[in-house]
Design an enzyme around this catalytic site. Structure first.
Site, PDB file in Angstrom:
ATOM      1  N   ASP A   1     -32.775 -43.493 -30.477  1.00  0.00           N
ATOM      2  CA  ASP A   1     -31.759 -44.367 -29.850  1.00  0.00           C
ATOM      3  C   ASP A   1     -31.722 -45.508 -31.409  1.00  0.00           C
ATOM      4  OD1 ASP A   1     -31.880 -43.840 -27.263  1.00  0.00           O
ATOM      5  OD2 ASP A   1     -33.447 -44.286 -26.599  1.00  0.00           O
TER       6      ASP A   1
ATOM      7  N   TYR B   1     -30.278 -45.782 -20.166  1.00  0.00           N
ATOM      8  CA  TYR B   1     -31.208 -46.387 -19.941  1.00  0.00           C
ATOM      9  C   TYR B   1     -31.055 -48.096 -21.134  1.00  0.00           C
ATOM     10  CZ  TYR B   1     -35.516 -43.112 -19.222  1.00  0.00           C
ATOM     11  OH  TYR B   1     -36.124 -42.218 -18.237  1.00  0.00           O
TER      12      TYR B   1
END
Length: 663
Positions: free
Chosen positions: A309, A393
């Site tokens: 990420d 997320y």
């Protein structure tokens, strides 16, 4: 006093680039290198000066102001790293990235690529035919959600040197529908972002029905809310206890500077604590340089999911604009962060960083019945935080500073889990069921904190400690004695290590060049949680790419090129980069300028309670003073009683005159 950064404020060497500096860096690079209209800017950030440069700055030497600029030509795929010398008004270096050479790697994905991939995939006739087999009609297509997911790497022809994503899809009944409740299983489009087309389409023979039950989370989904919850206000009538000057913060003897990068997000610089007239350094630079989320489902929709990420998307680029009274409570100081969009244009990320104080219970307390002394002090901590949303997320990163000298990093994991459609009546073998026909793949979240240590300045040494029982003997006649073992980490390969809950393993960073009040080196103790490391097989591609997550602790000597736990460009990378490669040099790390790296995370077996939005899970670590101070530095906190506290009993008896439980 207005503490926001302005274009006219002189820059401290570690201050993030201003809006004007971003514009100047891009303009200089465009002009000098004749960049065309198809060139994009996945990253523009300050090229930070080293610790030695800061020492020179304090002596009156001003280091050059440098910008790091990463370019990508979306027509050809050519990428270049540039260093722009803003002080001299020129491009100092411009080097092509060898993205077509082993181990490959690509610049992070940009927002415009997400949008382009969704539009092109949904227009593809073969993809439309594949989703039509699953009951998706022409009328459904405008609302279908496409997630262009980072693609992983498996040494295939369509991956080596290519800029690809894998696109999965979700049905939605309306624009506010939670698409993750309706995964379209068995259809994956491998999309080349440079060729702008699907290069491989997975269309499995087995047709799994798309689950249609809504699991929405907008306010309209819960018209009747919980009753009986009365307001709880955080009140600071005299304002906060911290002071802010530009990017510099001081609070309760702590001093540090706030930074921010497109990849890492929040950075803390020059973190130290005042003791008397002396500012004692602890950490020169602290940040989260990487995180990876590997999935444990081997099926076509999920086996490749392993998003890095930070390195593949950019935690800083995806930072939220935080909302007053919701994300943070109390008397808030927000930092607006100058940034560059995909086209290199300067933009201001409003309220990207939040800073506030909060109560944290009892700090220390004792009641002595013999003489009636009753003293208690409450703990207060300074919170510096930001939130990033990476697809489904949401991740919060919270640095806490405490009045006793403790430092803590807490990652907060929330948002929406990845989902898998399951044929009704069948079991889901790769995770947990969250509802009928809907599974959540088992997965792990790993973060890596990079801590460029500076305990009391100068060289630092790391020691590893375990608690072990002492054998029965003359020196342990009652069997109650246990010892603390100490191992000095002398070289990099000595230091890569696992946490051990059975022995309470911890690590201490100390300065062997000075002594504390009891004649020992002053230090800070790293306290970690012994959670699982990456459980994928060591020779699996995801383990090669995310090798940093195979150990909890790594130690390296500082090197300016070793910035990230996964290496510079993990996207579509064959692996072997980052920490596992750094430590193969096996350099000396005793009494050196050290970087302490800590990998930590959460192993997630999904359950119904995780849906539609997962309650926050926590992961993190602490650094606690260990021989750094001569005593408890929080003893001099004032005894204060909270004036807004109330006794909820009817007609409470008034306290006796002249008494206070707070001392």
């Amino acid at each position: 006093m207005d503490t926001r950064i302005t274009a006219s404020r002189p820059a401290y060497p570690l201050d993030p680039l201003s809006l004007d500096e971003i514009a100047a860096a891009v303009s200089l690079l465009r002009a000098e290198k004749a960049l065309g209209e198809t060139v994009r800017f996945p990253m523009v950030r300050l090229e930070e000066p080293a610790k030695a440069d800061l020492a020179g700055f304090r002596a009156g030497e001003v280091p050059p102001r440098l910008a790091f600029v990463l370019t990508l030509d979306i027509a050809s795929g050519a990428s270049f790293e540039a260093i722009v010398d803003l002080s001299a008004g020129r491009v100092a270096s411009f080097e092509r990235l060898p993205t077509d050479e082993f181990p490959y790697g690509q610049p992070p994905i940009m927002i415009e690529e997400f949008l382009r991939a969704e539009e092109t995939v949904k227009a593809d006739p073969a993809w439309r035919a594949a989703v039509a087999k699953r009951g998706i009609t022409e009328e459904d297509l405008p609302l279908v959600q496409i997630d262009p997911f980072s693609a992983g790497y498996f040494d295939r022809d369509g991956e080596r040197g290519k800029r690809i994503v894998r696109c999965v899809a979700y049905w939605r009944g309306d624009i506010r529908d939670n698409g993750y409740a309706h995964p379209i299983e068995g259809v994956v489009a491998v999309f080349d972002l440079i060729a702008n087309r699907i290069i491989h389409l997975i269309d499995e023979e087995k047709i799994v029905p798309v689950p249609k039950k809504p699991h929405n989370y907008g306010r309209e989904a819960f018209p009747k809310t919980r009753e009986g919850l009365k307001p709880l206000h955080v009140v600071q009538p005299e304002g906060p206890s911290f002071t802010v000057d530009g990017w510099k913060v001081e609070w309760q003897n702590w001093s540090f500077r706030v930074g921010f990068t497109p990849r890492e997000g929040l950075v803390l610089h020059e973190l130290g604590i005042n003791e008397g007239e002396r500012l004692r350094p602890v950490i020169f630079r602290a940040s989260i340089t990487e995180m990876v989320v590997p999935y444990a489902d081997p099926t076509s929709n999920h086996y490749w999911k392993s998003a890095f990420d930070a390195g593949e998307y950019g935690l800083g680029r995806l930072a939220n604009c935080l909302e007053l009274g919701c994300d943070c409570l109390g008397h808030i100081h927000y930092f607006d962060v100058p940034a560059a969009d995909d086209l290199g244009r300067p933009v201001l990320m409003k309220n990207a960083i939040c800073m506030h104080e909060e109560d944290y219970g009892i700090l220390w307390k004792h009641y002595e019945f013999r003489n009636g002394i009753y003293e208690v002090r409450r703990s207060r901590r300074l919170v510096i935080s930001f939130f990033a949303t990476v697809g489904n997320y949401d991740y919060g990163f919270y640095w806490y500073l405490y009045q006793d000298g403790t430092i803590q990093l807490e990652a907060k994991l929330t948002g929406i889990i990845q989902t898998a459609a399951v044929t009704p009546g069948e079991a889901y073998p790769w995770g947990g069921m969250v509802d009928e026909g809907l599974g959540g793949p088992t997965h792990q979240h790993f973060f890596n904190a990079r801590l460029h240590m500076d305990v009391d300045g100068g060289g630092n040494t790391v020691t590893e400690h375990d608690f072990v029982p002492r054998p029965w003997g003359d020196d342990n006649p009652y069997g109650n004695v246990f010892d603390t073992t100490t191992r000095v980490l002398k070289r990099e390969l000595d230091a890569a290590s696992l946490a051990n809950g059975a022995t309470g393993r911890y690590w201490k960073v100390s300065n062997p060049n000075t002594t504390n009040s009891v004649g020992k080196p002053p230090g800070y103790k790293l306290v970690v949680t012994p959670t699982p490391v990456m459980l994928a097989q060591d020779d699996a591609f995801v383990a090669r790419r995310g090798g940093f997550a195979k150990k909890h602790v790594w130690v390296t000597p500082f090197h300016p090129a070793e910035k990230y736990a996964s290496g510079d460009y993990p996207k579509v990378n064959a692996g072997g980069q980052g920490l596992p490669a750094y430590v193969q040099q096996n350099r000396a790390i005793e009494n050196a300028d050290l970087v302490l790296w800590h990998s930590f995370g959460h192993t997630h077996v999904c359950k119904p309670e995780d849906f539609p939005i997962m309650p926050v899970e926590y992961a993190g670590f602490m650094l606690k003073p260990n021989g750094f101070f001569a005593g408890n530095i929080a003893m001099n906190l004032p005894a204060e009683k909270n004036a807004h506290s109330k006794d909820n009993r009817d007609d409470p008896a008034p306290p006796s005159p002249g008494t206070s439980c707070c001392g």
